[in-house]
Design a protein around this motif. Structure first.
Motif, PDB file in Angstrom:
ATOM      1  N   GLU A  24     -13.090  67.727 -14.294  1.00  0.00           N
ATOM      2  CA  GLU A  24     -13.600  68.737 -13.360  1.00  0.00           C
ATOM      3  C   GLU A  24     -12.776  70.001 -13.387  1.00  0.00           C
ATOM      4  O   GLU A  24     -13.301  71.102 -13.210  1.00  0.00           O
ATOM      5  CB  GLU A  24     -13.622  68.178 -11.937  1.00  0.00           C
ATOM      6  CG  GLU A  24     -14.793  67.268 -11.651  1.00  0.00           C
ATOM      7  CD  GLU A  24     -14.827  66.834 -10.205  1.00  0.00           C
ATOM      8  OE1 GLU A  24     -15.506  65.832  -9.907  1.00  0.00           O
ATOM      9  OE2 GLU A  24     -14.162  67.483  -9.370  1.00  0.00           O
TER      10      GLU A  24
ATOM     11  N   ASN B  72     -17.723  73.796  -9.736  1.00  0.00           N
ATOM     12  CA  ASN B  72     -17.829  72.747  -8.726  1.00  0.00           C
ATOM     13  C   ASN B  72     -18.909  73.044  -7.702  1.00  0.00           C
ATOM     14  O   ASN B  72     -19.669  72.156  -7.299  1.00  0.00           O
ATOM     15  CB  ASN B  72     -16.476  72.563  -8.020  1.00  0.00           C
ATOM     16  CG  ASN B  72     -15.498  71.795  -8.900  1.00  0.00           C
ATOM     17  OD1 ASN B  72     -15.900  71.184  -9.882  1.00  0.00           O
ATOM     18  ND2 ASN B  72     -14.241  71.827  -8.558  1.00  0.00           N
TER      19      ASN B  72
ATOM     20  N   ARG C   4     -20.067  68.730 -18.073  1.00  0.00           N
ATOM     21  CA  ARG C   4     -18.938  69.575 -17.686  1.00  0.00           C
ATOM     22  C   ARG C   4     -18.270  70.203 -18.906  1.00  0.00           C
ATOM     23  O   ARG C   4     -17.807  71.345 -18.864  1.00  0.00           O
ATOM     24  CB  ARG C   4     -17.889  68.751 -16.922  1.00  0.00           C
ATOM     25  CG  ARG C   4     -18.325  68.374 -15.545  1.00  0.00           C
ATOM     26  CD  ARG C   4     -17.635  69.244 -14.540  1.00  0.00           C
ATOM     27  NE  ARG C   4     -18.027  68.869 -13.186  1.00  0.00           N
ATOM     28  CZ  ARG C   4     -17.651  69.530 -12.112  1.00  0.00           C
ATOM     29  NH1 ARG C   4     -16.859  70.575 -12.213  1.00  0.00           N
ATOM     30  NH2 ARG C   4     -18.035  69.179 -10.920  1.00  0.00           N
TER      31      ARG C   4
END
Lengths: 218, 218
Positions: B20, B119, B149
DNA sequence: CCGTTTAAAATCGTATACGATTTGTAAATT
DNA sequence: AATTTACAAATCGTATACGATTTTAAACGG
Protein backbone atom coordinates in the motif's frame (compact mmCIF):
# COMPACT_ATOMS: atom_id res chain seq x y z
CA UNK A 1 8.91 -22.01 -18.16
CA UNK A 2 11.14 -24.02 -15.85
CA UNK A 3 10.16 -27.58 -14.99
CA UNK A 4 11.43 -27.27 -11.44
CA UNK A 5 8.72 -27.26 -8.90
CA UNK A 6 8.87 -26.75 -5.18
CA UNK A 7 7.36 -29.35 -2.92
CA UNK A 8 4.61 -26.95 -1.93
CA UNK A 9 3.14 -27.32 -5.40
CA UNK A 10 3.33 -31.11 -5.22
CA UNK A 11 1.48 -31.08 -1.94
CA UNK A 12 -1.13 -28.76 -3.36
CA UNK A 13 -1.62 -31.03 -6.36
CA UNK A 14 -2.03 -33.99 -4.01
CA UNK A 15 -4.64 -32.16 -1.96
CA UNK A 16 -6.50 -30.93 -5.05
CA UNK A 17 -6.55 -34.53 -6.27
CA UNK A 18 -8.04 -35.62 -2.97
CA UNK A 19 -10.69 -32.95 -3.21
CA UNK A 20 -11.58 -34.01 -6.73
CA UNK A 21 -11.97 -37.59 -5.60
CA UNK A 22 -14.15 -36.54 -2.71
CA UNK A 23 -11.62 -37.94 -0.28
CA UNK A 24 -11.37 -34.83 1.83
CA UNK A 25 -14.33 -34.89 4.16
CA UNK A 26 -16.25 -31.80 5.18
CA UNK A 27 -15.44 -30.90 8.76
CA UNK A 28 -12.18 -32.81 8.74
CA UNK A 29 -9.07 -31.32 10.30
CA UNK A 30 -6.06 -32.17 8.20
CA UNK A 31 -3.51 -34.03 10.31
CA UNK A 32 -0.10 -32.72 9.31
CA UNK A 33 1.94 -35.65 10.65
CA UNK A 34 -0.34 -38.20 8.99
CA UNK A 35 -0.24 -36.39 5.67
CA UNK A 36 3.53 -36.07 5.97
CA UNK A 37 3.82 -39.84 6.41
CA UNK A 38 1.38 -40.51 3.58
CA UNK A 39 3.10 -38.43 0.94
CA UNK A 40 6.65 -38.58 2.32
CA UNK A 41 7.13 -34.80 2.52
CA UNK A 42 7.90 -32.88 5.71
CA UNK A 43 5.34 -30.58 7.29
CA UNK A 44 6.99 -27.35 6.13
CA UNK A 45 5.89 -27.45 2.49
CA UNK A 46 2.66 -29.06 3.62
CA UNK A 47 1.88 -26.02 5.72
CA UNK A 48 2.82 -23.74 2.82
CA UNK A 49 0.43 -25.58 0.53
CA UNK A 50 -2.34 -25.54 3.09
CA UNK A 51 -1.75 -21.84 3.64
CA UNK A 52 -2.34 -21.37 -0.05
CA UNK A 53 -5.56 -23.35 0.05
CA UNK A 54 -6.58 -21.16 2.98
CA UNK A 55 -5.89 -18.09 0.89
CA UNK A 56 -8.01 -19.56 -1.87
CA UNK A 57 -10.82 -20.05 0.67
CA UNK A 58 -10.84 -23.78 0.06
CA UNK A 59 -10.12 -24.53 3.71
CA UNK A 60 -9.86 -22.54 6.93
CA UNK A 61 -6.97 -22.25 9.35
CA UNK A 62 -8.03 -22.43 12.98
CA UNK A 63 -5.22 -21.26 15.28
CA UNK A 64 -3.72 -24.08 17.37
CA UNK A 65 -6.17 -26.56 15.90
CA UNK A 66 -4.94 -26.63 12.31
CA UNK A 67 -6.36 -26.49 8.82
CA UNK A 68 -9.98 -27.63 8.55
CA UNK A 69 -12.39 -28.24 5.72
CA UNK A 70 -15.04 -25.75 6.70
CA UNK A 71 -18.62 -26.82 7.01
CA UNK A 72 -21.00 -25.98 4.20
CA UNK A 73 -23.47 -23.14 4.50
CA UNK A 74 -26.32 -21.95 2.36
CA UNK A 75 -24.89 -18.45 2.31
CA UNK A 76 -21.55 -19.60 1.07
CA UNK A 77 -23.24 -21.78 -1.53
CA UNK A 78 -25.20 -18.83 -2.80
CA UNK A 79 -22.17 -16.58 -2.91
CA UNK A 80 -20.10 -19.24 -4.66
CA UNK A 81 -22.65 -20.22 -7.26
CA UNK A 82 -23.57 -16.63 -8.02
CA UNK A 83 -19.97 -15.55 -8.43
CA UNK A 84 -19.07 -18.55 -10.55
CA UNK A 85 -22.14 -18.06 -12.71
CA UNK A 86 -21.30 -14.42 -13.29
CA UNK A 87 -17.69 -15.09 -14.07
CA UNK A 88 -18.56 -17.90 -16.49
CA UNK A 89 -21.00 -15.60 -18.21
CA UNK A 90 -18.33 -12.94 -18.59
CA UNK A 91 -15.82 -15.48 -19.84
CA UNK A 92 -18.30 -17.00 -22.28
CA UNK A 93 -19.25 -13.59 -23.62
CA UNK A 94 -15.65 -12.82 -24.45
CA UNK A 95 -15.02 -16.18 -26.09
CA UNK A 96 -14.72 -17.08 -29.71
CA UNK A 97 -15.62 -20.65 -30.67
CA UNK A 98 -14.04 -22.47 -33.57
CA UNK A 99 -15.16 -25.66 -35.24
CA UNK A 100 -13.00 -27.92 -33.13
CA UNK A 101 -14.10 -26.16 -29.98
CA UNK A 102 -17.68 -27.01 -30.80
CA UNK A 103 -16.58 -30.54 -31.52
CA UNK A 104 -14.91 -30.88 -28.13
CA UNK A 105 -17.93 -29.45 -26.38
CA UNK A 106 -20.30 -31.82 -28.12
CA UNK A 107 -18.13 -34.80 -27.28
CA UNK A 108 -17.99 -33.72 -23.66
CA UNK A 109 -21.71 -33.06 -23.50
CA UNK A 110 -22.34 -36.55 -24.77
CA UNK A 111 -19.91 -38.03 -22.27
CA UNK A 112 -21.83 -36.21 -19.55
CA UNK A 113 -25.08 -37.71 -20.72
CA UNK A 114 -23.58 -41.19 -20.85
CA UNK A 115 -21.91 -41.05 -17.50
CA UNK A 116 -22.82 -38.94 -14.50
CA UNK A 117 -19.48 -37.65 -13.28
CA UNK A 118 -18.53 -34.49 -11.47
CA UNK A 119 -15.20 -34.41 -13.27
CA UNK A 120 -16.96 -34.52 -16.60
CA UNK A 121 -19.32 -31.81 -15.46
CA UNK A 122 -16.46 -29.54 -14.47
CA UNK A 123 -14.65 -30.36 -17.70
CA UNK A 124 -17.68 -29.36 -19.74
CA UNK A 125 -17.74 -26.00 -18.01
CA UNK A 126 -14.02 -25.62 -18.44
CA UNK A 127 -14.42 -26.13 -22.18
CA UNK A 128 -17.18 -23.52 -22.25
CA UNK A 129 -14.84 -20.81 -20.98
CA UNK A 130 -11.39 -21.94 -22.03
CA UNK A 131 -11.23 -19.62 -25.05
CA UNK A 132 -11.61 -16.53 -22.91
CA UNK A 133 -8.26 -14.74 -23.09
CA UNK A 134 -8.44 -13.31 -19.59
CA UNK A 135 -6.23 -15.68 -17.61
CA UNK A 136 -6.92 -13.92 -14.34
CA UNK A 137 -10.62 -14.48 -14.81
CA UNK A 138 -10.09 -18.15 -15.62
CA UNK A 139 -7.74 -18.68 -12.69
CA UNK A 140 -10.26 -17.05 -10.39
CA UNK A 141 -12.90 -19.43 -11.67
CA UNK A 142 -10.67 -22.45 -11.20
CA UNK A 143 -9.96 -21.37 -7.67
CA UNK A 144 -13.61 -20.89 -6.75
CA UNK A 145 -14.53 -24.23 -8.27
CA UNK A 146 -12.25 -26.07 -5.89
CA UNK A 147 -14.41 -25.01 -2.98
CA UNK A 148 -17.50 -25.72 -5.07
CA UNK A 149 -16.44 -29.35 -5.20
CA UNK A 150 -17.33 -29.74 -1.55
CA UNK A 151 -20.88 -28.69 -2.29
CA UNK A 152 -21.25 -31.11 -5.13
CA UNK A 153 -19.34 -34.13 -3.89
CA UNK A 154 -22.45 -35.34 -2.05
CA UNK A 155 -24.23 -35.58 -5.39
CA UNK A 156 -21.68 -37.76 -7.16
CA UNK A 157 -24.22 -40.59 -7.25
CA UNK A 158 -27.33 -38.43 -7.46
CA UNK A 159 -29.07 -38.94 -10.80
CA UNK A 160 -31.50 -36.09 -10.17
CA UNK A 161 -28.60 -33.75 -9.67
CA UNK A 162 -27.02 -34.60 -12.99
CA UNK A 163 -30.34 -34.54 -14.82
CA UNK A 164 -30.83 -31.05 -13.53
CA UNK A 165 -27.25 -29.88 -14.01
CA UNK A 166 -27.13 -31.26 -17.55
CA UNK A 167 -30.53 -30.11 -18.60
CA UNK A 168 -29.54 -27.01 -20.45
CA UNK A 169 -26.20 -28.13 -21.83
CA UNK A 170 -27.59 -28.85 -25.28
CA UNK A 171 -29.42 -25.55 -25.39
CA UNK A 172 -26.22 -23.73 -24.46
CA UNK A 173 -24.30 -25.47 -27.22
CA UNK A 174 -27.01 -24.77 -29.74
CA UNK A 175 -27.05 -21.07 -28.91
CA UNK A 176 -23.29 -20.93 -29.27
CA UNK A 177 -23.50 -22.78 -32.56
CA UNK A 178 -25.90 -20.13 -33.79
CA UNK A 179 -23.51 -17.39 -32.66
CA UNK A 180 -26.10 -16.31 -30.14
CA UNK A 181 -23.71 -15.85 -27.24
CA UNK A 182 -26.01 -13.63 -25.12
CA UNK A 183 -28.61 -16.38 -25.11
CA UNK A 184 -26.01 -19.01 -24.34
CA UNK A 185 -24.79 -16.88 -21.47
CA UNK A 186 -28.30 -16.40 -20.16
CA UNK A 187 -29.04 -20.12 -20.22
CA UNK A 188 -25.69 -20.84 -18.59
CA UNK A 189 -26.46 -18.51 -15.73
CA UNK A 190 -29.94 -19.94 -15.33
CA UNK A 191 -28.41 -23.37 -15.18
CA UNK A 192 -26.12 -22.43 -12.33
CA UNK A 193 -28.99 -20.85 -10.46
CA UNK A 194 -31.03 -23.99 -10.92
CA UNK A 195 -28.23 -26.08 -9.51
CA UNK A 196 -27.93 -23.66 -6.59
CA UNK A 197 -31.62 -24.10 -5.83
CA UNK A 198 -31.18 -27.86 -5.83
CA UNK A 199 -28.15 -27.61 -3.55
CA UNK A 200 -30.07 -25.35 -1.17
CA UNK A 201 -32.97 -27.76 -1.18
CA UNK A 202 -30.76 -30.70 -0.33
CA UNK A 203 -29.07 -28.71 2.39
CA UNK A 204 -32.44 -27.92 3.93
CA UNK A 205 -33.30 -31.62 3.89
CA UNK A 206 -30.01 -32.49 5.55
CA UNK A 207 -30.21 -29.64 8.06
CA UNK A 208 -28.42 -30.64 11.27
CA UNK A 209 -26.62 -33.64 9.82
CA UNK A 210 -23.48 -32.92 7.86
CA UNK A 211 -24.31 -29.38 6.96
CA UNK A 212 -24.53 -26.42 9.23
CA UNK A 213 -26.32 -23.22 8.53
CA UNK A 214 -23.75 -20.87 9.96
CA UNK A 215 -24.13 -17.54 8.33
CA UNK A 216 -21.52 -15.93 10.47
CA UNK A 217 -18.83 -17.89 8.72
CA UNK A 218 -19.63 -15.87 5.67
CA UNK B 1 -14.25 -15.01 16.18
CA UNK B 2 -11.09 -15.71 18.14
CA UNK B 3 -8.54 -12.93 18.49
CA UNK B 4 -5.63 -15.34 18.19
CA UNK B 5 -3.74 -14.93 15.04
CA UNK B 6 -0.89 -16.94 13.65
CA UNK B 7 2.30 -15.16 12.66
CA UNK B 8 1.60 -15.86 9.02
CA UNK B 9 -1.23 -13.37 9.14
CA UNK B 10 0.95 -10.76 10.81
CA UNK B 11 3.56 -11.16 8.09
CA UNK B 12 0.89 -10.86 5.43
CA UNK B 13 -0.44 -7.70 7.00
CA UNK B 14 3.06 -6.28 7.07
CA UNK B 15 3.59 -7.07 3.39
CA UNK B 16 0.20 -5.69 2.40
CA UNK B 17 1.08 -2.52 4.27
CA UNK B 18 4.32 -2.28 2.33
CA UNK B 19 2.47 -2.73 -0.93
CA UNK B 20 0.00 0.00 0.00
CA UNK B 21 2.84 2.37 0.76
CA UNK B 22 4.53 1.55 -2.52
CA UNK B 23 7.52 0.22 -0.66
CA UNK B 24 7.66 -3.09 -2.47
CA UNK B 25 9.40 -2.42 -5.74
CA UNK B 26 8.47 -4.10 -8.99
CA UNK B 27 11.05 -6.68 -9.94
CA UNK B 28 12.31 -7.02 -6.38
CA UNK B 29 13.07 -10.43 -4.92
CA UNK B 30 12.01 -10.54 -1.32
CA UNK B 31 14.99 -11.40 0.87
CA UNK B 32 13.74 -13.79 3.55
CA UNK B 33 16.60 -13.28 5.99
CA UNK B 34 16.40 -9.50 5.73
CA UNK B 35 12.64 -9.49 6.20
CA UNK B 36 13.03 -11.88 9.15
CA UNK B 37 15.45 -9.44 10.82
CA UNK B 38 13.23 -6.46 10.02
CA UNK B 39 10.04 -7.82 11.52
CA UNK B 40 11.57 -10.18 14.08
CA UNK B 41 9.76 -13.29 12.84
CA UNK B 42 11.45 -16.45 11.59
CA UNK B 43 11.33 -17.42 7.94
CA UNK B 44 8.78 -20.21 8.39
CA UNK B 45 5.68 -18.04 8.77
CA UNK B 46 7.23 -15.58 6.32
CA UNK B 47 7.28 -18.27 3.67
CA UNK B 48 3.73 -19.24 4.53
CA UNK B 49 2.58 -15.65 4.08
CA UNK B 50 4.48 -15.29 0.84
CA UNK B 51 3.01 -18.55 -0.40
CA UNK B 52 -0.40 -17.03 0.20
CA UNK B 53 0.49 -13.90 -1.74
CA UNK B 54 1.69 -16.18 -4.53
CA UNK B 55 -1.66 -17.96 -4.48
CA UNK B 56 -3.36 -14.57 -4.70
CA UNK B 57 -1.18 -13.78 -7.76
CA UNK B 58 0.28 -10.76 -6.00
CA UNK B 59 3.81 -12.11 -6.35
CA UNK B 60 5.49 -15.05 -8.07
CA UNK B 61 7.59 -17.82 -6.60
CA UNK B 62 10.64 -18.64 -8.68
CA UNK B 63 12.18 -21.96 -7.61
CA UNK B 64 15.56 -21.57 -5.89
CA UNK B 65 15.44 -17.81 -6.41
CA UNK B 66 12.58 -16.93 -4.09
CA UNK B 67 9.45 -14.80 -4.15
CA UNK B 68 9.55 -11.93 -6.62
CA UNK B 69 7.32 -8.99 -7.40
CA UNK B 70 6.60 -9.82 -10.99
CA UNK B 71 7.14 -7.23 -13.68
CA UNK B 72 4.14 -5.41 -15.06
CA UNK B 73 2.69 -6.30 -18.42
CA UNK B 74 0.00 -4.77 -20.56
CA UNK B 75 -1.79 -8.08 -20.80
CA UNK B 76 -1.95 -8.51 -17.09
CA UNK B 77 -3.10 -4.93 -16.72
CA UNK B 78 -5.90 -5.52 -19.16
CA UNK B 79 -6.96 -8.75 -17.50
CA UNK B 80 -6.85 -7.19 -14.05
CA UNK B 81 -8.71 -4.02 -14.88
CA UNK B 82 -11.33 -5.83 -16.88
CA UNK B 83 -11.97 -8.39 -14.17
CA UNK B 84 -12.08 -5.78 -11.44
CA UNK B 85 -14.40 -3.61 -13.49
CA UNK B 86 -16.77 -6.48 -14.11
CA UNK B 87 -16.77 -7.61 -10.50
CA UNK B 88 -17.36 -4.07 -9.23
CA UNK B 89 -20.25 -3.73 -11.64
CA UNK B 90 -21.76 -6.97 -10.38
CA UNK B 91 -21.25 -5.93 -6.78
CA UNK B 92 -22.70 -2.47 -7.39
CA UNK B 93 -25.72 -3.90 -9.14
CA UNK B 94 -26.53 -6.06 -6.13
CA UNK B 95 -26.05 -3.24 -3.64
CA UNK B 96 -28.60 -1.24 -1.76
CA UNK B 97 -27.60 2.26 -0.70
CA UNK B 98 -28.92 3.97 2.40
CA UNK B 99 -28.72 7.59 3.34
CA UNK B 100 -25.58 7.25 5.39
CA UNK B 101 -23.94 5.22 2.64
CA UNK B 102 -24.46 8.10 0.26
CA UNK B 103 -23.10 10.40 2.91
CA UNK B 104 -19.93 8.35 3.30
CA UNK B 105 -19.48 8.18 -0.44
CA UNK B 106 -19.86 11.91 -0.86
CA UNK B 107 -17.39 12.59 1.92
CA UNK B 108 -14.91 10.22 0.34
CA UNK B 109 -15.42 11.66 -3.11
CA UNK B 110 -14.69 15.10 -1.76
CA UNK B 111 -11.60 13.84 0.04
CA UNK B 112 -10.43 12.41 -3.26
CA UNK B 113 -10.86 15.74 -4.96
CA UNK B 114 -9.00 17.54 -2.22
CA UNK B 115 -6.12 15.14 -2.03
CA UNK B 116 -4.79 12.85 -4.71
CA UNK B 117 -4.19 9.60 -2.86
CA UNK B 118 -4.27 6.02 -4.00
CA UNK B 119 -5.56 4.91 -0.63
CA UNK B 120 -8.44 7.33 -0.91
CA UNK B 121 -9.12 6.13 -4.42
CA UNK B 122 -9.27 2.52 -3.31
CA UNK B 123 -11.41 3.49 -0.32
CA UNK B 124 -13.91 5.23 -2.57
CA UNK B 125 -14.24 2.07 -4.63
CA UNK B 126 -14.52 -0.04 -1.50
CA UNK B 127 -17.43 2.12 -0.34
CA UNK B 128 -19.10 1.70 -3.72
CA UNK B 129 -19.29 -2.07 -3.32
CA UNK B 130 -19.31 -2.65 0.42
CA UNK B 131 -23.04 -3.18 0.62
CA UNK B 132 -22.93 -6.14 -1.71
CA UNK B 133 -23.79 -9.17 0.42
CA UNK B 134 -21.60 -11.58 -1.55
CA UNK B 135 -18.50 -11.83 0.62
CA UNK B 136 -16.76 -14.13 -1.84
CA UNK B 137 -17.15 -11.55 -4.55
CA UNK B 138 -15.83 -8.79 -2.30
CA UNK B 139 -12.89 -10.88 -1.12
CA UNK B 140 -12.03 -11.68 -4.71
CA UNK B 141 -12.06 -7.98 -5.49
CA UNK B 142 -9.85 -7.16 -2.51
CA UNK B 143 -7.41 -9.79 -3.60
CA UNK B 144 -7.20 -8.57 -7.19
CA UNK B 145 -6.77 -4.99 -6.05
CA UNK B 146 -3.60 -5.84 -4.18
CA UNK B 147 -1.89 -6.69 -7.42
CA UNK B 148 -3.51 -3.64 -9.02
CA UNK B 149 -1.62 -1.48 -6.56
CA UNK B 150 1.61 -2.23 -8.42
CA UNK B 151 0.14 -0.81 -11.60
CA UNK B 152 -0.99 2.36 -9.91
CA UNK B 153 1.82 3.04 -7.48
CA UNK B 154 3.77 4.83 -10.21
CA UNK B 155 0.96 7.36 -10.46
CA UNK B 156 0.84 8.34 -6.79
CA UNK B 157 2.09 11.80 -7.72
CA UNK B 158 0.49 11.98 -11.16
CA UNK B 159 -2.18 14.68 -11.25
CA UNK B 160 -3.39 13.60 -14.69
CA UNK B 161 -3.98 10.13 -13.41
CA UNK B 162 -6.18 11.30 -10.58
CA UNK B 163 -8.03 13.77 -12.75
CA UNK B 164 -8.86 10.95 -15.09
CA UNK B 165 -9.58 8.36 -12.39
CA UNK B 166 -11.82 10.77 -10.47
CA UNK B 167 -13.59 12.21 -13.46
CA UNK B 168 -16.71 10.15 -13.28
CA UNK B 169 -17.00 9.75 -9.54
CA UNK B 170 -19.62 12.46 -9.21
CA UNK B 171 -21.63 11.07 -12.09
CA UNK B 172 -21.55 7.61 -10.47
CA UNK B 173 -22.80 9.02 -7.19
CA UNK B 174 -25.51 11.01 -8.90
CA UNK B 175 -26.80 7.98 -10.75
CA UNK B 176 -26.88 6.00 -7.51
CA UNK B 177 -28.67 8.85 -5.80
CA UNK B 178 -31.31 8.69 -8.49
CA UNK B 179 -31.64 4.94 -8.01
CA UNK B 180 -30.33 4.47 -11.51
CA UNK B 181 -27.94 1.64 -10.69
CA UNK B 182 -27.51 0.35 -14.26
CA UNK B 183 -26.24 3.79 -15.32
CA UNK B 184 -23.98 4.01 -12.31
CA UNK B 185 -22.60 0.59 -13.17
CA UNK B 186 -22.03 1.55 -16.76
CA UNK B 187 -20.16 4.72 -15.81
CA UNK B 188 -18.15 2.78 -13.27
CA UNK B 189 -17.04 0.28 -15.87
CA UNK B 190 -16.22 3.02 -18.34
CA UNK B 191 -14.14 4.69 -15.67
CA UNK B 192 -12.06 1.58 -15.12
CA UNK B 193 -11.57 1.17 -18.85
CA UNK B 194 -10.45 4.79 -19.10
CA UNK B 195 -7.91 4.22 -16.38
CA UNK B 196 -6.73 1.06 -18.12
CA UNK B 197 -6.15 3.06 -21.30
CA UNK B 198 -4.10 5.58 -19.36
CA UNK B 199 -2.07 2.84 -17.71
CA UNK B 200 -1.45 1.20 -21.08
CA UNK B 201 -0.40 4.55 -22.52
CA UNK B 202 2.07 5.19 -19.74
CA UNK B 203 3.42 1.65 -20.06
CA UNK B 204 4.03 2.26 -23.76
CA UNK B 205 5.90 5.46 -22.95
CA UNK B 206 8.03 3.66 -20.39
CA UNK B 207 8.64 0.64 -22.61
CA UNK B 208 12.01 -0.87 -21.76
CA UNK B 209 12.50 0.93 -18.47
CA UNK B 210 10.65 -0.46 -15.48
CA UNK B 211 7.96 -2.23 -17.36
CA UNK B 212 8.31 -5.26 -19.56
CA UNK B 213 5.88 -6.40 -22.17
CA UNK B 214 6.05 -10.10 -21.47
CA UNK B 215 2.87 -11.69 -22.60
CA UNK B 216 4.06 -15.15 -21.84
CA UNK B 217 3.87 -14.46 -18.13
CA UNK B 218 0.15 -14.26 -18.60
C1' DC C 1 -24.37 -43.21 35.80
C1' DC C 2 -22.96 -38.54 34.71
C1' DG C 3 -20.21 -34.55 35.03
C1' DT C 4 -15.83 -32.65 36.32
C1' DT C 5 -10.96 -32.70 36.97
C1' DT C 6 -6.41 -34.22 36.02
C1' DA C 7 -2.69 -35.98 33.49
C1' DA C 8 -0.77 -37.99 29.42
C1' DA C 9 -0.61 -38.10 24.50
C1' DA C 10 -1.11 -35.89 20.27
C1' DT C 11 -0.75 -32.04 17.48
C1' DC C 12 0.23 -27.29 16.11
C1' DG C 13 3.14 -23.35 15.03
C1' DT C 14 7.56 -21.61 15.00
C1' DA C 15 12.54 -21.37 15.14
C1' DT C 16 16.68 -23.35 13.64
C1' DA C 17 19.99 -26.32 11.14
C1' DC C 18 21.70 -27.68 6.88
C1' DG C 19 22.31 -29.27 2.05
C1' DA C 20 21.34 -27.36 -2.62
C1' DT C 21 21.29 -23.57 -5.66
C1' DT C 22 22.10 -18.92 -7.03
C1' DT C 23 24.55 -14.65 -6.87
C1' DG C 24 28.47 -11.79 -6.66
C1' DT C 25 33.31 -10.99 -7.07
C1' DA C 26 37.95 -11.52 -8.40
C1' DA C 27 41.19 -13.48 -11.43
C1' DA C 28 42.36 -15.25 -15.86
C1' DT C 29 41.79 -15.16 -20.74
C1' DT C 30 40.85 -13.26 -25.23
C1' DA D 1 38.18 -3.52 -22.54
C1' DA D 2 35.09 -7.33 -22.66
C1' DT D 3 34.27 -12.03 -21.64
C1' DT D 4 34.88 -16.27 -19.25
C1' DT D 5 35.97 -19.05 -15.35
C1' DA D 6 36.40 -20.31 -10.61
C1' DC D 7 35.13 -19.92 -6.07
C1' DA D 8 33.29 -17.88 -1.88
C1' DA D 9 29.26 -15.84 0.05
C1' DA D 10 24.50 -15.44 0.20
C1' DT D 11 20.13 -17.31 -0.10
C1' DC D 12 16.53 -20.77 -0.78
C1' DG D 13 13.77 -24.77 0.39
C1' DT D 14 13.20 -28.42 3.41
C1' DA D 15 13.61 -31.31 7.44
C1' DT D 16 13.73 -31.46 12.25
C1' DA D 17 13.51 -29.98 17.14
C1' DC D 18 10.81 -28.14 20.63
C1' DG D 19 7.67 -25.28 23.48
C1' DA D 20 2.61 -24.25 23.51
C1' DT D 21 -1.96 -25.76 22.95
C1' DT D 22 -5.53 -29.09 22.21
C1' DT D 23 -7.38 -33.61 22.53
C1' DT D 24 -8.07 -37.88 24.77
C1' DA D 25 -8.43 -41.04 28.41
C1' DA D 26 -8.49 -42.10 33.14
C1' DA D 27 -9.65 -40.96 37.79
C1' DC D 28 -12.65 -38.89 41.02
C1' DG D 29 -16.85 -37.16 43.26
C1' DG D 30 -21.83 -36.53 43.65
Amino acid sequence: MSQISVLRDKVKDHLLGQIEKGELAIGKTINLAALSRTIGISVTPIREALSQLEQARVINAVPNRGFVVTHLTKTEARNLYETIAQLEVIALESSIFHLKDMESLRVQEKKLRDEKSLNKRFEFHRLLVKNCSNSILLQTLDSLKVRLRFYEQGFAKDTSFFDLANRQNEAILQAIQQDNIPTAALILKMNWMTVLDYVHQKMDENHGQSVENQNKLN
